[in-house]
Design a protein around this motif. Structure first.
Motif, PDB file in Angstrom:
ATOM      1  N   GLU B  15       0.723  -1.065   0.033  1.00 15.74           N
ATOM      2  CA  GLU B  15       0.026  -0.079  -0.192  1.00 15.74           C
ATOM      3  C   GLU B  15       0.956   1.193  -0.050  1.00 15.74           C
ATOM      4  O   GLU B  15       0.457   2.427  -0.541  1.00 15.74           O
ATOM      5  CB  GLU B  15      -0.862  -0.092   1.294  1.00 15.74           C
ATOM      6  N   LYS B  16       1.892   1.201   0.511  1.00 12.24           N
ATOM      7  CA  LYS B  16       2.755   2.412   0.688  1.00 12.24           C
ATOM      8  C   LYS B  16       3.357   3.143  -0.727  1.00 12.24           C
ATOM      9  O   LYS B  16       3.646   3.991  -0.765  1.00 12.24           O
ATOM     10  CB  LYS B  16       4.131   1.966   1.435  1.00 12.24           C
ATOM     11  N   TYR B  17       3.249   1.948  -1.673  1.00 11.61           N
ATOM     12  CA  TYR B  17       3.470   2.617  -3.130  1.00 11.61           C
ATOM     13  C   TYR B  17       2.557   3.344  -3.795  1.00 11.61           C
ATOM     14  O   TYR B  17       2.529   3.722  -4.766  1.00 11.61           O
ATOM     15  CB  TYR B  17       4.199   1.428  -3.985  1.00 11.61           C
ATOM     16  N   LEU B  18       1.372   3.211  -3.305  1.00 11.66           N
ATOM     17  CA  LEU B  18      -0.025   3.664  -4.063  1.00 11.66           C
ATOM     18  C   LEU B  18      -0.431   4.980  -3.499  1.00 11.66           C
ATOM     19  O   LEU B  18      -0.450   5.344  -2.182  1.00 11.66           O
ATOM     20  CB  LEU B  18      -1.268   2.448  -3.692  1.00 11.66           C
ATOM     21  N   GLU B  19      -1.040   5.561  -4.536  1.00 12.17           N
ATOM     22  CA  GLU B  19      -1.740   6.990  -4.014  1.00 12.17           C
ATOM     23  C   GLU B  19      -3.042   6.856  -4.815  1.00 12.17           C
ATOM     24  O   GLU B  19      -3.173   6.553  -5.924  1.00 12.17           O
ATOM     25  CB  GLU B  19      -1.045   8.095  -4.791  1.00 12.17           C
ATOM     26  N   LEU B  20      -4.213   6.556  -3.725  1.00 12.44           N
ATOM     27  CA  LEU B  20      -5.228   6.492  -4.326  1.00 12.44           C
ATOM     28  C   LEU B  20      -6.013   7.408  -5.102  1.00 12.44           C
ATOM     29  O   LEU B  20      -6.012   8.600  -4.498  1.00 12.44           O
ATOM     30  CB  LEU B  20      -6.286   6.046  -3.293  1.00 12.44           C
ATOM     31  N   TYR B  21      -6.951   7.382  -6.090  1.00 11.20           N
ATOM     32  CA  TYR B  21      -7.601   8.471  -6.648  1.00 11.20           C
ATOM     33  C   TYR B  21      -9.080   7.756  -6.666  1.00 11.20           C
ATOM     34  O   TYR B  21      -9.620   7.027  -7.589  1.00 11.20           O
ATOM     35  CB  TYR B  21      -7.262   8.544  -8.272  1.00 11.20           C
ATOM     36  N   GLY B  22      -9.786   7.819  -5.709  1.00  5.16           N
ATOM     37  CA  GLY B  22     -11.036   7.267  -5.371  1.00  5.16           C
ATOM     38  C   GLY B  22     -10.691   5.848  -5.038  1.00  5.16           C
ATOM     39  O   GLY B  22      -9.499   5.386  -4.739  1.00  5.16           O
ATOM     40  N   ARG B  23     -11.864   4.905  -5.239  1.00  7.29           N
ATOM     41  CA  ARG B  23     -11.468   3.504  -4.709  1.00  7.29           C
ATOM     42  C   ARG B  23     -11.084   2.719  -5.710  1.00  7.29           C
ATOM     43  O   ARG B  23     -10.639   1.817  -5.293  1.00  7.29           O
ATOM     44  CB  ARG B  23     -12.994   3.170  -4.381  1.00  7.29           C
ATOM     45  N   LEU B 235       4.475  18.029 -14.034  1.00  5.98           N
ATOM     46  CA  LEU B 235       4.312  16.498 -14.356  1.00  5.98           C
ATOM     47  C   LEU B 235       4.711  15.740 -13.586  1.00  5.98           C
ATOM     48  O   LEU B 235       4.840  14.296 -13.741  1.00  5.98           O
ATOM     49  CB  LEU B 235       5.191  16.230 -15.724  1.00  5.98           C
ATOM     50  N   LYS B 236       5.123  16.009 -12.468  1.00  8.92           N
ATOM     51  CA  LYS B 236       5.374  15.122 -11.250  1.00  8.92           C
ATOM     52  C   LYS B 236       4.726  13.870 -10.906  1.00  8.92           C
ATOM     53  O   LYS B 236       5.009  12.660 -10.844  1.00  8.92           O
ATOM     54  CB  LYS B 236       5.398  15.899 -10.025  1.00  8.92           C
TER      55      LYS B 236
END
Lengths: 543, 543
Positions: B15-23, B235-236
């Motif tokens: 999970e630490k590698y993820l950035e959620l955009y909604g579910r 663009l980051k």
């Protein structure tokens, strides 16, 4: 920073209402407000300011710091603020998220793409523009006059070259006509989004926007173009308020950011109303000084949305008071009690104006290190004479600790004084009378001047059934008058109304009293040249 | 849909590698690839197609369905696909996310704003444009020739009126010059993002982009303008690959979507390489037919990124083969074995071409209900004669079940045949020789024709040190030749090179063989008129 889920939990929002955008930003589903509709609203407090000066008054900073301080003294408080525009970050100014110990987090994200709201507004705006030009190209069934297309294009960038352009050149590339770009925050779509009650209202408002005239002089709306539904689809997520936090973990709803001249300059109605269901106190702000920001907040936002503001906080600074007393920009750090005394006239008038709306008011003196004890005492004494509480605010340096007195005084005021809020003027007044009322009562000018063309436009708007709309004044923020150099509390000036335009979707008549630039330019050395990623991929140089 | 966290977990992403955009959408942090760098790569398979026809071949659909089927037979597979552009959704076409039982989810989100990558690219592109024009306005220290500004503006919208414009009109609004908008997917920034290995590479490539000429004919780059760092900041997040899922929960990395004519038409290198660390098999696709898409995938993307493709799947349809055999668009549903036989020449040549790159190839016959058993048998027999495996794919109707044979045959091929991939031509060839090699070996034309102006530009690029770059062919996708009506397997044609342009950041020379429109227009009745939100706030009418 706390994970945003934790911030949301602290104000009782269940996870099912949230859409995460990374770990520290989220959107709140519109169903939350529906589900909480029987819960009583918190108190609504407007943070406004004296006329802005080049020194900066720290209105957003004070709002954030005060929200932190109210939480610190046990009053559950949410700040409901405007979201910044990306374009200006690459020009001159820093961010629009407060600073140091009174700032929104994550500030870089909020200042750049955030949750994409401004991009969605840009897309919706430009879809309508493309559909209008496509209509012309594909036979022009509505008989749109290509010389009377009102709807321009939008971009969230400071690009003066796009202010005035010619489009449609070249074979097969549409119908040649003049056009131009405004920065996205100046789009009527932004104002519409900020004033919409819900999805249906958004849809109806978008449809009402007037985009052109036909050859025979009839108005053409986004509804006629068939764009309003698709625009609503593009704005589906943008309509949901964003939740972030301050440097001390205070929840902040940051949503919508319309221009404060050609639009009303307040954060979204949906954001404000959502916050009112979630906290005992909601602090919100309005653009520029109280002559523009507070007036529009009371006369446009609160009137349209049925909001009842409970109090106002007027932010002043010793520097800005001296500036209004005649001290030039470079000498504001030097003690000058005489100029300060003279400049107090500006504060006095704003206090008096806010009282005209029936709203209890207090003063926050945003502290700078150059302020002397004597200067602060002078301001406090004047406030005492006005019968208005004044507290020193030091939230920049000390966060909530620097705002405890301010918070306590506001709490006391909210408990003891009740608002008898009413808009300044009745909807039933004519457009001209509305303008005259504001000029007389708020600006304190002698009257208005307008030419025959503007009079004819006013009559046309009234004939078309738009006479009941409130007026949205576009005026220099620097002065009560329409002349930026008339500082302090000028009198006997006449406000020149240069043009009036209709924002039928937003629901107001824009009154232009000067040359309003809706697309900024970049300075000689753009801030962009200093902004970069460091070795770890973090942004540096943005502020 | 499964929560995206669950999809991520299924391929071992913490999970630490993820950035959620909604579910249901997330971005994968770039550090994941770094942390997995010692893990062996999976097999890389390109899904490509015969020349596209108005009937639609279903290349994306087949890629998604095949990825589902490979997972169904126990082969951990990820699809690495291009992300769609928002603009065209309001014009004619539906989405670009497959359909029915072989589609990406959530398809509406992916087709509209998704995670904001295209908006970020638009912003970065237009910041550079604004800084160039600001440079001109603020004294033009670099002595840029306002008649030779190469860098236009970008918008993710179909708006033909913006193709050719004049900007900078009016007092104080900059320097008047011609300009224009391209759709964002045509921006070199998109190509750069797709070909970048990492943040540093992105930064360097952006700096190398040539944006104008000086009065004395020197090239001006984004580096000279001072924009490359700020563009990198914008663009980051866009540089991080997006993870979504298919209708059956198969993970899909959907990232980057450059034009397939003036750019290379492949999803991002970062997305592909990330996928290769996470799955045994990665399916990816390239734009248009194999003459353009596969050639550029092999000669540009794989060459630049050091990727070694293990196999290719060529998607054909009975309808497209008949169309290439001379059947008009309206009669493709009728059985016509003779035309089908004639049209097989198109497939034959694509199979032969892919083999020239040393890559094992198989054929997927994307099934339509109008296909007869005899027609399918004809295709299969021809494949047998070519020594190429062919399987019927019915993934649209049946999802993974409809792709089991396809998946099993691909698995067998990957186990038995090893790739001896090599690009078609050496970097050391001259630009003209590179073009001639592609025309001779892939298109099978007699040669090329170019005028003195184009020859001079080629020489100039070589003199400037760009001769080593691969070439990016911009050609009609409908034919092997540069004439859209030459179907099947034309011969003896001469390809007219009309212009060459430099994409120094992307790292290729664009070779224009026809009139390439980089900004689409809307049709007479735009799809936008049918798109709306229903009572529940869900999007209807988008597909």
């Amino acid at each position: 920073m706390k994970p945003i889920l934790e911030v949301a939990e602290s104000i009782g929002i269940a996870e099912k209402y949230l859409e995460l955008y990374g770990r520290y930003k989220c959107k709140i589903d519109l169903s939350l407000r529906e589900d909480l509709k029987n819960r009583p609203d918190g108190k609504l407090v407007l943070v406004t300011a004296m006329n802005p000066t080049p020194a900066g008054e720290g209105k957003t900073l004070t709002t954030i710091g005060l929200a932190q301080a109210l939480n610190a003294i046990g009053e559950p408080t949410i700040a409901a603020l405007r979201e910044p525009s990306l374009g200006p970050c690459f020009g001159m100014k820093g961010g629009a998220t407060g600073s140091n110990k009174a700032q929104l987090m994550p500030s870089e994200d909020i200042n750049l793409h955030f949750t994409g709201d401004l991009h969605a507004i840009t897309s919706a705006h430009n879809l309508l523009a493309a559909m209008i030009d496509n209509h012309l190209f594909q036979g022009n069934a509505l008989q749109i006059d290509s010389n009377r297309i009102l709807w321009k294009r939008a971009m969230d960038m400071n690009d003066r070259s796009l202010r005035q352009i010619v489009v449609g050149l070249g074979e097969g590339n549409g119908v040649v006509h003049e056009s131009g770009f405004m920065i996205t925050t100046a789009s009527e779509v932004m104002a519409v989004l900020c004033l919409s009650e819900n999805r249906r209202d958004l849809r109806e408002r978008l449809g009402r926007m007037v985009v052109a005239y036909t050859m025979s002089g009839e108005t053409v709306t986004a509804e006629h173009i068939g764009a309003a539904d698709a625009m609503t689809v593009l704005l589906k997520e943008a309509l949901k308020p964003n939740l972030v936090q301050t440097a001390e973990g205070t929840p902040a709803i940051v949503h919508g950011g319309p221009f404060a001249n050609i639009a009303h300059g307040c954060s979204s109605v949906i954001g404000t109303k959502t916050a009112l269901k979630l906290a005992d106190i909601v602090l919100t702000e309005a653009g520029f000084g109280a002559d523009l920001g507070a007036e529009k907040f009371f006369d446009i936002k609160c009137r349209q949305a049925g909001l009842k503001p409970d109090a106002a906080v007027l932010v002043v600074t010793v520097k800005a008071l001296k500036y209004n007393g005649g001290v030039p920009r470079g000498e504001l750090d030097k003690p000058n009690p005489e100029a300060l005394q003279a400049g107090l006239a500006n504060m006095n008038r704003h206090v008096d104006n806010i009282r005209k709306f029936g709203v209890p008011v207090m003063v926050a003196i945003n502290h700078f290190t150059s302020d002397t004890t004597e200067e602060i005492r002078i301001v406090q004494e004047q406030c005492a004479r006005l019968g208005v509480k004044a507290e020193l605010s030091d939230v920049w340096a000390r966060g909530s600790e620097g705002g405890i007195e301010l918070a306590e005084t506001l709490r006391t005021m909210l408990r003891r004084e009740s608002s008898r809020y009413a808009p300044l003027y009745s909807e039933r007044l004519g457009i001209r009378e509305k303008i005259e009322t504001i000029v007389r009562e708020i600006y304190r000018g002698a009257g208005i001047r307008l030419n025959a063309k503007v009079e004819a436009k006013i009559q046309e708007f009234e004939r078309q059934g738009f006479g009941h709309l409130p007026v949205c004044m576009a005026k220099t923020p620097s002065s009560f008058s329409d002349q930026p150099n008339l500082l302090g509390a000028p009198e006997n000036f006449v406000v020149q109304v240069r043009d009036v335009t209709l924002s039928a979707g937003a629901g107001f008549i824009v009154v232009l009293t000067g040359n309003i630039v809706t697309m900024p330019g970049l300075p000689k050395t753009p801030g962009a040249e200093q902004i970069q990623l460091d070795e770890q991929g973090e942004i540096v140089g943005l502020f």
